[in-house]
Design an enzyme around this catalytic site. Structure first.
Site, PDB file in Angstrom:
ATOM      1  N   PHE A   1      44.117  37.465  47.631  1.00 17.98           N
ATOM      2  CA  PHE A   1      44.343  37.556  46.190  1.00 17.98           C
ATOM      3  C   PHE A   1      45.018  38.883  45.900  1.00 17.98           C
ATOM      4  O   PHE A   1      44.918  39.822  46.695  1.00 17.98           O
ATOM      5  CB  PHE A   1      42.998  37.484  45.444  1.00 17.98           C
ATOM      6  CG  PHE A   1      42.877  36.298  44.541  1.00 17.98           C
ATOM      7  CD1 PHE A   1      42.620  35.044  45.056  1.00 17.98           C
ATOM      8  CD2 PHE A   1      43.014  36.432  43.160  1.00 17.98           C
ATOM      9  CE1 PHE A   1      42.505  33.944  44.223  1.00 17.98           C
ATOM     10  CE2 PHE A   1      42.900  35.339  42.313  1.00 17.98           C
ATOM     11  CZ  PHE A   1      42.645  34.091  42.841  1.00 17.98           C
TER      12      PHE A   1
ATOM     13  N   GLN B   1      44.610  42.548  30.007  1.00 19.48           N
ATOM     14  CA  GLN B   1      45.429  42.091  31.132  1.00 19.48           C
ATOM     15  C   GLN B   1      46.294  40.886  30.792  1.00 19.48           C
ATOM     16  O   GLN B   1      45.799  39.913  30.217  1.00 19.48           O
ATOM     17  CB  GLN B   1      44.509  41.710  32.288  1.00 19.48           C
ATOM     18  CG  GLN B   1      45.250  41.120  33.475  1.00 19.48           C
ATOM     19  CD  GLN B   1      44.358  41.070  34.699  1.00 19.48           C
ATOM     20  OE1 GLN B   1      43.601  40.124  34.852  1.00 19.48           O
ATOM     21  NE2 GLN B   1      44.430  42.079  35.538  1.00 19.48           N
TER      22      GLN B   1
ATOM     23  N   HIS C   1      48.213  38.026  32.693  1.00 17.40           N
ATOM     24  CA  HIS C   1      48.290  37.404  34.017  1.00 17.40           C
ATOM     25  C   HIS C   1      49.717  36.893  34.220  1.00 17.40           C
ATOM     26  O   HIS C   1      50.301  36.301  33.307  1.00 17.40           O
ATOM     27  CB  HIS C   1      47.293  36.244  34.062  1.00 17.40           C
ATOM     28  CG  HIS C   1      47.079  35.652  35.419  1.00 17.40           C
ATOM     29  ND1 HIS C   1      48.082  35.002  36.096  1.00 17.40           N
ATOM     30  CD2 HIS C   1      45.984  35.616  36.217  1.00 17.40           C
ATOM     31  CE1 HIS C   1      47.604  34.582  37.268  1.00 17.40           C
ATOM     32  NE2 HIS C   1      46.334  34.950  37.367  1.00 17.40           N
TER      33      HIS C   1
ATOM     34  N   LEU D   1      46.538  28.704  32.579  1.00 16.16           N
ATOM     35  CA  LEU D   1      46.632  29.511  33.786  1.00 16.16           C
ATOM     36  C   LEU D   1      46.966  28.715  35.040  1.00 16.16           C
ATOM     37  O   LEU D   1      46.407  27.647  35.267  1.00 16.16           O
ATOM     38  CB  LEU D   1      45.300  30.222  34.010  1.00 16.16           C
ATOM     39  CG  LEU D   1      45.397  31.336  35.050  1.00 16.16           C
ATOM     40  CD1 LEU D   1      46.066  32.556  34.444  1.00 16.16           C
ATOM     41  CD2 LEU D   1      44.041  31.712  35.589  1.00 16.16           C
TER      42      LEU D   1
ATOM     43  N   GLU E   1      46.174  32.756  40.638  1.00 13.04           N
ATOM     44  CA  GLU E   1      46.799  33.618  41.632  1.00 13.04           C
ATOM     45  C   GLU E   1      46.568  33.062  43.035  1.00 13.04           C
ATOM     46  O   GLU E   1      47.263  33.414  43.979  1.00 13.04           O
ATOM     47  CB  GLU E   1      46.126  34.989  41.509  1.00 13.04           C
ATOM     48  CG  GLU E   1      46.868  36.136  42.076  1.00 13.04           C
ATOM     49  CD  GLU E   1      46.214  37.433  41.602  1.00 13.04           C
ATOM     50  OE1 GLU E   1      46.447  37.834  40.453  1.00 13.04           O
ATOM     51  OE2 GLU E   1      45.462  38.036  42.384  1.00 13.04           O
TER      52      GLU E   1
ATOM     53  N   ARG F   1      48.073  42.533  39.071  1.00 14.11           N
ATOM     54  CA  ARG F   1      48.670  41.710  38.006  1.00 14.11           C
ATOM     55  C   ARG F   1      49.541  42.502  37.041  1.00 14.11           C
ATOM     56  O   ARG F   1      50.562  42.004  36.564  1.00 14.11           O
ATOM     57  CB  ARG F   1      47.553  41.023  37.230  1.00 14.11           C
ATOM     58  CG  ARG F   1      46.913  39.961  38.065  1.00 14.11           C
ATOM     59  CD  ARG F   1      45.703  39.368  37.394  1.00 14.11           C
ATOM     60  NE  ARG F   1      45.147  38.357  38.265  1.00 14.11           N
ATOM     61  CZ  ARG F   1      44.001  37.756  38.053  1.00 14.11           C
ATOM     62  NH1 ARG F   1      43.266  38.066  36.998  1.00 14.11           N
ATOM     63  NH2 ARG F   1      43.565  36.844  38.893  1.00 14.11           N
TER      64      ARG F   1
ATOM     65  N   HIS G   1      45.210  37.373  29.270  1.00 18.55           N
ATOM     66  CA  HIS G   1      44.223  36.772  30.151  1.00 18.55           C
ATOM     67  C   HIS G   1      42.841  37.404  30.090  1.00 18.55           C
ATOM     68  O   HIS G   1      41.840  36.701  30.023  1.00 18.55           O
ATOM     69  CB  HIS G   1      44.756  36.846  31.579  1.00 18.55           C
ATOM     70  CG  HIS G   1      43.893  36.177  32.603  1.00 18.55           C
ATOM     71  ND1 HIS G   1      43.583  34.841  32.514  1.00 18.55           N
ATOM     72  CD2 HIS G   1      43.289  36.649  33.715  1.00 18.55           C
ATOM     73  CE1 HIS G   1      42.807  34.520  33.551  1.00 18.55           C
ATOM     74  NE2 HIS G   1      42.605  35.602  34.283  1.00 18.55           N
TER      75      HIS G   1
ATOM     76  N   ARG H   1      42.179  44.805  35.945  1.00 20.13           N
ATOM     77  CA  ARG H   1      41.202  44.132  36.803  1.00 20.13           C
ATOM     78  C   ARG H   1      41.904  43.425  37.952  1.00 20.13           C
ATOM     79  O   ARG H   1      42.949  42.810  37.760  1.00 20.13           O
ATOM     80  CB  ARG H   1      40.423  43.095  35.985  1.00 20.13           C
ATOM     81  CG  ARG H   1      39.549  42.207  36.838  1.00 20.13           C
ATOM     82  CD  ARG H   1      38.673  41.279  36.035  1.00 20.13           C
ATOM     83  NE  ARG H   1      39.344  40.164  35.417  1.00 20.13           N
ATOM     84  CZ  ARG H   1      39.664  39.022  36.044  1.00 20.13           C
ATOM     85  NH1 ARG H   1      39.383  38.857  37.338  1.00 20.13           N
ATOM     86  NH2 ARG H   1      40.259  38.055  35.398  1.00 20.13           N
TER      87      ARG H   1
END
Ligand SMILES: Cc1cc2nc3c(=O)[nH]c(=O)nc-3n(C[C@H](O)[C@H](O)[C@H](O)COP(=O)(O)OP(=O)(O)OC[C@H]3O[C@@H](n4cnc5c(N)ncnc54)[C@H](O)[C@@H]3O)c2cc1C
Length: 597
Positions: A117, A237, A239, A249, A252, A283, A370, A412
């Site tokens: 990730f 954030q 994304h 979404l 990832e 991100r 996100h 994050r």
């Protein structure tokens, strides 16, 4: 009184954080969970990609590497004591979920499967490491179902479709909450020794978002009105891979399995921006790179989207160029069937919402709002702290996305939110139960529902001609354009002016349906008020921070400025005005460095 209830611990929210807190609190204290949604409809159920823990099931990995990656990912704004605590607890926490019966995907030899990730690396080689534990692309769904079953087994008391609208604070300590029973419209008083907020995020402030309709920031708005500051609200954030125009979404995990981002010229552009980890940079880095590509005219057909390509031939081509190997040392090669098995929901979403089959076609994507890094300030035990000196407010706790511990700092890492829920949800539950054993109930005020009633009477008696959905759309659009991936002083001033105008206009909203039963119109107006207040706090916090760090990227201040800004923002809501303060970042082992991916 029918509408009066008493519990040692009241948990607001039935997502991953709330259920974990309730499960632990209920072992020793009488515990109730209040949720505006039926528990298993909480946003945690939509989490796809995985939960991070350095199990080392696929390749070498260590909690210390996880700690360092999280510190670096946070752009050095995360508190390192809390990050270390979370990353070391992670391994045990994931095994605990396994023992509760969570059906993780498995390796060939039966261990919990893991995949790479963004931002998670082998600290020696700098290459991506497989740290995300997953159940296909339904990890959050499995966590939520598993924890809900455990809570039922433990006789947690559930009040489903109860919307909490106020928190009672007496003598400087939490005393309970006020909730509206949606089925009847009646207000209920929940008298409690300890209150845990676990209400999730507030991504509905922005136009393009991956967040559920219910992510309206109720928890932070409620406590803020009662004098608790909010921390680091400027950090939100975006994304990289939301479905174009819809924001839904695409995990990832797609890039973890080898998918790549492609521009209009057919280039894998992340090579330019993050030469080592490429598409698996953090991100904030990937979202900014996408904006730059689009700004320079390399969006697909000149438009505001790019392609996410997970066709097996593309995955295999770039895996070979990157020298990616399987655990047994053989070259990494995938088939369409394997991708289907690992990412079934993604394939389904793409077919349903885009009319695109991702095994044979590319998916149009754009950055989508996100995750809230900021929120209600807490220490690593979930206790809410209310000033620059981290003074604890007795009886008040927060966990999950509505809280700011802060383990995510300015950005994050993927899979660290599900981890945050289970680690800090657990500790908030334990602490709250322990506190309630030694504490008395605070005496309630003579009219506990007064403040909540005032807010709702104002909505019900409003007699203007403004339409709430128009106000909402104007907020979303200005916030997405001006307080989004890139920001400037001029743009944010514009947004601030607009948001203040909208807050005034909301007071003149058309009189809503007078009914009591499931009156979602009234509730939605109240929720929009929460979003507008949080939008204002976000913008003011962002205007003050004259640097770029993590998710907060200012074109007029493009550099990180540790000399002046290595500190957390605190924002108080003072009779409708925002007042700012700051507190230091906890740094233990890792001195701030420039981030290179
Ligand atoms: C599409 C998507 C995919 C994601 N994928 C991942 C992933 O793979 N890995 C990862 O680590 N993170 C992921 N995240 C982030 C992560 O899922 C969330 O941050 C996390 O699930 C939030 O959990 P929570 O318990 O804080 O809140 P939620 O699960 O949203 O629960 C909030 C609860 O609060 C209740 N509530 C809210 N307001 C009130 C009120 N006023 N009164 C009563 N109840 C209220 C709701 O009913 C709900 O039960 C993803 C997020 C999204 C949106």
């Amino acid at each position: 009184m029918n509408n009066y209830h008493q519990f040692d611990v009241v948990v607001v929210g039935a997502g991953g954080a709330g259920l974990m807190a309730a499960l632990y609190a209920s072992k020793t204290a009488s515990t109730a969970v209040l949720s505006k949604l039926y528990p298993t409809r909480s946003h945690t159920g939509t989490a796809q990609g995985g939960v991070g823990a350095a199990l080392g099931n696929i390749e070498e990995d260590h909690p210390e590497w996880h700690t360092f990656d999280t510190v670096k990912g946070s752009d050095y704004l995360g508190d390192q004591d809390a990050i270390e605590f979370m990353c070391y607890e992670a391994v045990q926490a994931v095994y605990e979920l396994e023992h509760y019966g969570l059906p993780f995907s498995r390796t060939a030899d039966g261990r919990i499967a893991q995949r790479p990730f963004g931002g998670h690396t082998n600290n020696v080689t700098g290459k991506p490491v497989s740290r995300a534990c997953y159940a296909a692309d339904r990890t959050g769904h499995m966590i939520l179902q598993t924890l809900y079953q455990q809570c039922l087994k433990n006789n947690v008391n559930f009040f489903d479709e109860y919307q909490v609208v106020d928190v009672l604070i007496e003598n400087g300590a939490a005393a309970g909450v006020i909730a509206i029973e949606l089925a009847s419209g009646e207000m209920h008083v929940f008298h409690a020794k300890a209150v845990i907020f676990a209400t999730g995020g507030h991504g509905r402030i922005w136009e393009i978002t991956s967040n559920a309709y219910s992510f309206t920031g109720d928890g932070p708005a409620i406590v803020m009105r009662r004098g608790v500051p909010l921390e680091d609200m400027e950090f939100f954030q975006f994304h990289p891979t939301g479905i174009y125009r819809l924001g839904i979404l695409i995990t990832e995990g797609v890039r973890g399995e080898g998918g790549v981002l492609i521009n209009d010229k057919g280039e894998r552009f992340m090579e330019k921006y993050a030469p080592t980890v490429k598409d698996l940079a953090s991100r904030d880095v990937v979202s900014r790179a996408m904006y730059l590509e689009m700004r320079e005219g390399r969006g697909i057909g000149g438009k505001r989207y790019l392609y996410l390509d997970m066709r097996p031939e593309t995955v295999n081509k770039y895996a070979a160029l990157d020298g990616r190997k399987r655990p047994d040392g053989s070259p990494y090669v995938v088939t369409g069937e394997e991708l289907l098995a690992k990412l079934p929901d993604i394939v389904d979403f793409a077919r349903t919402y885009l009319g695109v089959d991702p095994v044979t076609q590319m998916m149009p994507v754009q950055p989508t709002a996100h995750y809230a890094m900021g929120g209600i300030p807490t220490n690593k035990y979930g206790e809410v702290v209310i000033d620059e000196k981290n003074t604890v407010m007795p009886g008040l706790y927060a966990a999950g996305e509505c809280a700011c511990v802060s383990v995510h700092g300015a950005n994050r890492l993927g899979t660290n939110s599900l981890l945050d829920l289970i680690v800090f949800g657990k500790h908030a539950g334990l602490r709250a139960a322990e506190y309630s054993q030694g504490a008395d109930f605070q005496k309630l005020p003579a009219d506990p529902t007064e403040f909540a009633r005032q807010q709702f009477e104002a909505i019900r008696n409003s007699d203007g001609d403004e339409k709430a959905y128009v106000i909402g759309n104007e907020m979303k659009s200005v916030m997405f354009d001006e307080v989004g991936v890139f920001r400037t002083e001029q743009g944010m001033n514009l947004a601030l002016e607009k948001v203040r105008e909208l807050r005034e206009r909301l007071k003149r909203v058309r009189r809503p349906d007078p009914g009591k039963i499931f009156n979602t119109e009234v509730i939605n107006i109240w929720e929009l008020g929460n979003l507008l207040e949080l939008a204002e706090v976000t913008t003011i916090s962002a205007l003050a921070r004259t640097e770029s760090r993590g998710g907060h990227a200012r074109e007029d201040y493009p550099k990180r400025d540790d000399a002046n800004w290595l500190k957390h923002t605190l924002a108080w809501w003072d009779h409708g005005q925002v007042r700012l303060g700051y507190k230091p970042v906890v740094i233990t082992k890792y001195q701030p460095k420039e981030r290179v991916y």
